[in-house]
Design a protein around this motif. Sequence first.
Motif, PDB file in Angstrom:
ATOM      1  N   VAL A   1      62.029  36.541  74.816  1.00  0.00           N
ATOM      2  CA  VAL A   1      60.774  35.868  74.490  1.00  0.00           C
ATOM      3  C   VAL A   1      60.551  34.772  75.518  1.00  0.00           C
ATOM      4  O   VAL A   1      61.266  33.763  75.531  1.00  0.00           O
ATOM      5  CB  VAL A   1      60.793  35.289  73.058  1.00  0.00           C
ATOM      6  CG1 VAL A   1      59.448  34.627  72.745  1.00  0.00           C
ATOM      7  CG2 VAL A   1      61.092  36.391  72.048  1.00  0.00           C
ATOM      8  N   ALA A   2      59.563  34.990  76.382  1.00  0.00           N
ATOM      9  CA  ALA A   2      59.314  34.060  77.495  1.00  0.00           C
ATOM     10  C   ALA A   2      58.409  32.929  77.041  1.00  0.00           C
ATOM     11  O   ALA A   2      57.314  32.726  77.570  1.00  0.00           O
ATOM     12  CB  ALA A   2      58.696  34.814  78.668  1.00  0.00           C
ATOM     13  N   ASN A   3      58.873  32.180  76.049  1.00  0.00           N
ATOM     14  CA  ASN A   3      58.092  31.078  75.499  1.00  0.00           C
ATOM     15  C   ASN A   3      59.008  30.136  74.741  1.00  0.00           C
ATOM     16  O   ASN A   3      60.233  30.292  74.789  1.00  0.00           O
ATOM     17  CB  ASN A   3      56.969  31.617  74.602  1.00  0.00           C
ATOM     18  CG  ASN A   3      55.688  30.804  74.751  1.00  0.00           C
ATOM     19  OD1 ASN A   3      55.627  29.647  74.392  1.00  0.00           O
ATOM     20  ND2 ASN A   3      54.655  31.443  75.306  1.00  0.00           N
ATOM     21  N   ARG A   4      58.435  29.215  74.017  1.00  0.00           N
ATOM     22  CA  ARG A   4      59.215  28.192  73.325  1.00  0.00           C
ATOM     23  C   ARG A   4      58.606  27.897  71.960  1.00  0.00           C
ATOM     24  O   ARG A   4      57.536  28.386  71.613  1.00  0.00           O
ATOM     25  CB  ARG A   4      59.238  26.892  74.152  1.00  0.00           C
ATOM     26  CG  ARG A   4      57.839  26.282  74.330  1.00  0.00           C
ATOM     27  CD  ARG A   4      57.861  25.005  75.180  1.00  0.00           C
ATOM     28  NE  ARG A   4      58.580  23.923  74.543  1.00  0.00           N
ATOM     29  CZ  ARG A   4      58.042  23.097  73.638  1.00  0.00           C
ATOM     30  NH1 ARG A   4      56.785  23.232  73.262  1.00  0.00           N
ATOM     31  NH2 ARG A   4      58.742  22.140  73.113  1.00  0.00           N
ATOM     32  N   GLY A   5      59.290  27.051  71.189  1.00  0.00           N
ATOM     33  CA  GLY A   5      58.715  26.499  69.966  1.00  0.00           C
ATOM     34  C   GLY A   5      58.323  27.506  68.910  1.00  0.00           C
ATOM     35  O   GLY A   5      58.966  28.539  68.724  1.00  0.00           O
ATOM     36  N   GLU A   6      57.211  27.196  68.222  1.00  0.00           N
ATOM     37  CA  GLU A   6      56.839  27.975  67.044  1.00  0.00           C
ATOM     38  C   GLU A   6      56.518  29.432  67.357  1.00  0.00           C
ATOM     39  O   GLU A   6      56.861  30.319  66.577  1.00  0.00           O
ATOM     40  CB  GLU A   6      55.670  27.310  66.309  1.00  0.00           C
ATOM     41  CG  GLU A   6      54.361  27.185  67.071  1.00  0.00           C
ATOM     42  CD  GLU A   6      53.484  28.406  66.939  1.00  0.00           C
ATOM     43  OE1 GLU A   6      53.739  29.249  66.063  1.00  0.00           O
ATOM     44  OE2 GLU A   6      52.547  28.528  67.733  1.00  0.00           O
ATOM     45  N   ILE A   7      55.859  29.706  68.487  1.00  0.00           N
ATOM     46  CA  ILE A   7      55.508  31.095  68.768  1.00  0.00           C
ATOM     47  C   ILE A   7      56.753  31.911  69.124  1.00  0.00           C
ATOM     48  O   ILE A   7      56.852  33.099  68.781  1.00  0.00           O
ATOM     49  CB  ILE A   7      54.427  31.208  69.876  1.00  0.00           C
ATOM     50  CG1 ILE A   7      53.933  32.648  70.003  1.00  0.00           C
ATOM     51  CG2 ILE A   7      54.948  30.678  71.203  1.00  0.00           C
ATOM     52  CD1 ILE A   7      53.390  33.252  68.716  1.00  0.00           C
ATOM     53  N   ALA A   8      57.722  31.285  69.775  1.00  0.00           N
ATOM     54  CA  ALA A   8      58.971  31.991  70.072  1.00  0.00           C
ATOM     55  C   ALA A   8      59.681  32.361  68.766  1.00  0.00           C
ATOM     56  O   ALA A   8      60.142  33.502  68.594  1.00  0.00           O
ATOM     57  CB  ALA A   8      59.877  31.122  70.941  1.00  0.00           C
ATOM     58  N   LEU A   9      59.736  31.419  67.849  1.00  0.00           N
ATOM     59  CA  LEU A   9      60.358  31.679  66.544  1.00  0.00           C
ATOM     60  C   LEU A   9      59.616  32.777  65.789  1.00  0.00           C
ATOM     61  O   LEU A   9      60.225  33.664  65.192  1.00  0.00           O
ATOM     62  CB  LEU A   9      60.354  30.403  65.697  1.00  0.00           C
ATOM     63  CG  LEU A   9      61.566  29.492  65.790  1.00  0.00           C
ATOM     64  CD1 LEU A   9      61.309  28.227  64.992  1.00  0.00           C
ATOM     65  CD2 LEU A   9      62.802  30.193  65.237  1.00  0.00           C
ATOM     66  N   ARG A  10      58.286  32.692  65.819  1.00  0.00           N
ATOM     67  CA  ARG A  10      57.484  33.660  65.077  1.00  0.00           C
ATOM     68  C   ARG A  10      57.743  35.084  65.573  1.00  0.00           C
ATOM     69  O   ARG A  10      57.857  36.040  64.801  1.00  0.00           O
ATOM     70  CB  ARG A  10      55.998  33.287  65.220  1.00  0.00           C
ATOM     71  CG  ARG A  10      55.041  34.102  64.339  1.00  0.00           C
ATOM     72  CD  ARG A  10      54.442  35.265  65.107  1.00  0.00           C
ATOM     73  NE  ARG A  10      53.760  36.192  64.229  1.00  0.00           N
ATOM     74  CZ  ARG A  10      54.378  37.160  63.575  1.00  0.00           C
ATOM     75  NH1 ARG A  10      55.693  37.290  63.653  1.00  0.00           N
ATOM     76  NH2 ARG A  10      53.703  38.003  62.817  1.00  0.00           N
ATOM     77  N   ILE A  11      57.830  35.252  66.909  1.00  0.00           N
ATOM     78  CA  ILE A  11      58.084  36.569  67.497  1.00  0.00           C
ATOM     79  C   ILE A  11      59.494  37.045  67.157  1.00  0.00           C
ATOM     80  O   ILE A  11      59.717  38.210  66.797  1.00  0.00           O
ATOM     81  CB  ILE A  11      57.882  36.510  69.024  1.00  0.00           C
ATOM     82  CG1 ILE A  11      56.410  36.236  69.348  1.00  0.00           C
ATOM     83  CG2 ILE A  11      58.355  37.805  69.683  1.00  0.00           C
ATOM     84  CD1 ILE A  11      56.162  35.797  70.776  1.00  0.00           C
ATOM     85  N   MET A  12      60.462  36.130  67.243  1.00  0.00           N
ATOM     86  CA  MET A  12      61.851  36.495  66.975  1.00  0.00           C
ATOM     87  C   MET A  12      62.066  36.947  65.533  1.00  0.00           C
ATOM     88  O   MET A  12      62.875  37.845  65.263  1.00  0.00           O
ATOM     89  CB  MET A  12      62.769  35.318  67.297  1.00  0.00           C
ATOM     90  CG  MET A  12      62.887  35.004  68.774  1.00  0.00           C
ATOM     91  SD  MET A  12      63.797  33.465  69.033  1.00  0.00           S
ATOM     92  CE  MET A  12      63.603  33.267  70.816  1.00  0.00           C
ATOM     93  N   ARG A  13      61.343  36.356  64.604  1.00  0.00           N
ATOM     94  CA  ARG A  13      61.507  36.739  63.197  1.00  0.00           C
ATOM     95  C   ARG A  13      61.083  38.189  62.970  1.00  0.00           C
ATOM     96  O   ARG A  13      61.764  38.943  62.265  1.00  0.00           O
ATOM     97  CB  ARG A  13      60.716  35.776  62.299  1.00  0.00           C
ATOM     98  CG  ARG A  13      61.363  34.399  62.197  1.00  0.00           C
ATOM     99  CD  ARG A  13      60.615  33.486  61.247  1.00  0.00           C
ATOM    100  NE  ARG A  13      61.367  32.242  61.052  1.00  0.00           N
ATOM    101  CZ  ARG A  13      60.911  31.035  61.333  1.00  0.00           C
ATOM    102  NH1 ARG A  13      59.682  30.896  61.823  1.00  0.00           N
ATOM    103  NH2 ARG A  13      61.654  29.958  61.131  1.00  0.00           N
ATOM    104  N   THR A  14      59.962  38.573  63.557  1.00  0.00           N
ATOM    105  CA  THR A  14      59.536  39.962  63.424  1.00  0.00           C
ATOM    106  C   THR A  14      60.506  40.890  64.141  1.00  0.00           C
ATOM    107  O   THR A  14      60.839  41.973  63.631  1.00  0.00           O
ATOM    108  CB  THR A  14      58.108  40.144  63.977  1.00  0.00           C
ATOM    109  OG1 THR A  14      57.173  39.525  63.079  1.00  0.00           O
ATOM    110  CG2 THR A  14      57.748  41.608  64.111  1.00  0.00           C
ATOM    111  N   ALA A  15      60.964  40.481  65.323  1.00  0.00           N
ATOM    112  CA  ALA A  15      61.929  41.313  66.064  1.00  0.00           C
ATOM    113  C   ALA A  15      63.180  41.536  65.232  1.00  0.00           C
ATOM    114  O   ALA A  15      63.716  42.664  65.175  1.00  0.00           O
ATOM    115  CB  ALA A  15      62.276  40.643  67.395  1.00  0.00           C
TER     116      ALA A  15
END
Length: 501
Positions: free
Chosen positions: A9-23
Motif C-alpha cells: 500500500v503506497a500510502n499512509r494513515g487512514e486510507i492505508a489502514l482502510r485498504i489493508m483491512r479489506t486485503a
Amino acid sequence: MPKITKLLVANRGEIALRIMRTAREEGIPTVAIFSEADRQSPHVRYADEAICIGPPPSSQSYLNIAHIIDACHQTGANAVHPGYGFLSENAAFAQRVADEGLIFVGPSPKAIETMGSKLAAKAAAKSFGVPLVPGTEQAVTDIKTAKAAAAEIGYPILIKASAGGGGKGMRMVEEEKDFEPQMERAVSEATSAFGDGSVFIEKFIVAPKHIEIQILGDQHGNLVYLFERECSIQRRYQKVIEEAPSAVVTKSIREAMGKAAIGVAKACNYVGAGTIEFVMGQDLQFYFLEMNTRLQVEHPVTEMITGIDLVKQQLKIAEGEKLSFRQEDLHIHGHAIEVRVYAEDPANNFLPDTGKLQTYRRPQGPGIRVDDGFEEGMQIPVYYDPMIAKLIVHAEDREAAIRRMLRAIHEYEISGVETTLDFCRFVMQHEAFTSGHFDTKFVEQFFTPKSLSDNNKNEHPQKVAAFIAAHLYQQQQQKPSQHTAVSDSSQQRMWKQRKFL
C-alpha cells in the motif's frame, strides 16, 4: 491474469489502514511503507510487513517512486495500491509499476494521463456527448486571446489551470476590468504549483453544487455507476462534508448523470474505481467538471448506501475478475454523511494546526464508522495533509442521518489540537444544509468565527454538568465509608449546577 499474492500500500494513515483491512479479509498479506515521521503510525503496526522508505518530507518518501519500487522487490509484493493523494494519479508511477511486472490496483497509465489534463478530459467527454460547461476547448496563455474568449463566453467566468487541482491556479472574474490581473495571477500560480502555466476559461455557474458519480469498470468492458455524492460543503475549494445521495438529485437526473459518467469512463477505456465530478446550477442542469482516476476520500458514503466494498472491487478488478453485479442490481439504501475531521482552526480561516492528541476518543454505536490513522498520544505531523479522521454515519433517511451525525460529533473527544468538528456541527444545524438548499459558497455565505461560539452556547452547559457529575462520582468512589452521605450531597450539588447552567 495473475492473482495478488502480496499487496504493498503506497500510502499512509487512514486510507492505508482502510485498504489493508479489506486485503486481510480477502486473505492477502500486506506491506506498509512509512516515512521516518510515521514510524509509530497504526498502519505500520497493522501490516504484515513494513519498510521505511525515507525522511519525513513526502518528496523523499511517499512520492519517491524508486524507493517504493525497491520496497516491492525487497518484500516480494507483486501488487501496489496507491490509495489517494501522493502518486495515485501519477501516470508515470502506474507505468513504472507495470514495467516492473507488478499489478497496479487502478486504471491504465493512459487513462490517468488523459483524465489528468482537464482539457484532454473535456475533449474525451465531448466525444460521448457529455454536457460541458461553456468555455475554451484549448489551453490559452495569451491574455488578449483569453480576454476575447471570456467576452464571448460572458461574465462571470472562471480561469482554471489545465494541470491544476485543489483550487490552485483558479480565479473567478466577475467583470472585464478585472480579467488581466486575475489571468496573470492564475498563470503564475499554475506555473509555480504544476510547472505548467496553461489555463482554460469557462463560464462560472452561479450558486453551483458539486455532485460526483462513483463508477466501477472491469477489464471486460463492464461499467456501472454507484449513484451520486453531494460534495458542496467546501473550504478553499476542498471538501469538508459529503453525503449520499444528494438532497436535490431526482431519479431522472440521477440516471442522466450516471449515463454521462459511464460515457466519460468509456471515453478513456476506464478500468477500476473512478469518480466523475459534475457542477450543477440552480436550474439543476449539470456539466462535466473532471474525473478522478482513483479512490476518493469520500468513498465510504457510497459504500454505506450500496453495501459495496469499493476496495474489494478494486482488488478483484485488478486480478481480472468480472464485476459480480449489474446496474439493475444496485439500489440506494438509506442515507450516509461523512465529515472530515481536520486538524484545522475554523475560527482562524481553517489554518492547519499541529500538536499532540492529548485526548482522542471515537464515537460509537449503531450506524457510525470512523476511518482514521491516529491514536491518543500521537503527534499530528507538519509534513502531510492535516486530516485526522473521517466520521461517517448511516441511517434510514437524511433527517435521521443528520441527527446521528450530531450525536457522533458530540461523542467525539479530541484535545491538543483544534479541529473542524465544531464547524461540522454548525453545518449540520444550519437551515441551508438541513433544507438541502446550499452550494459551494456555503462557508462564504453563512460561516463566521462567531458562528462557532453561538452554536456552542447550548452545548457548553451540558458538558460542564457532565464533567461535574463525573468528578463527584470519582470522589464518591474514593470515600466508600461515607458513601451514603457523599452520594446524597453530591447529587444535590450536581442538580443545582445543572439548574443554573
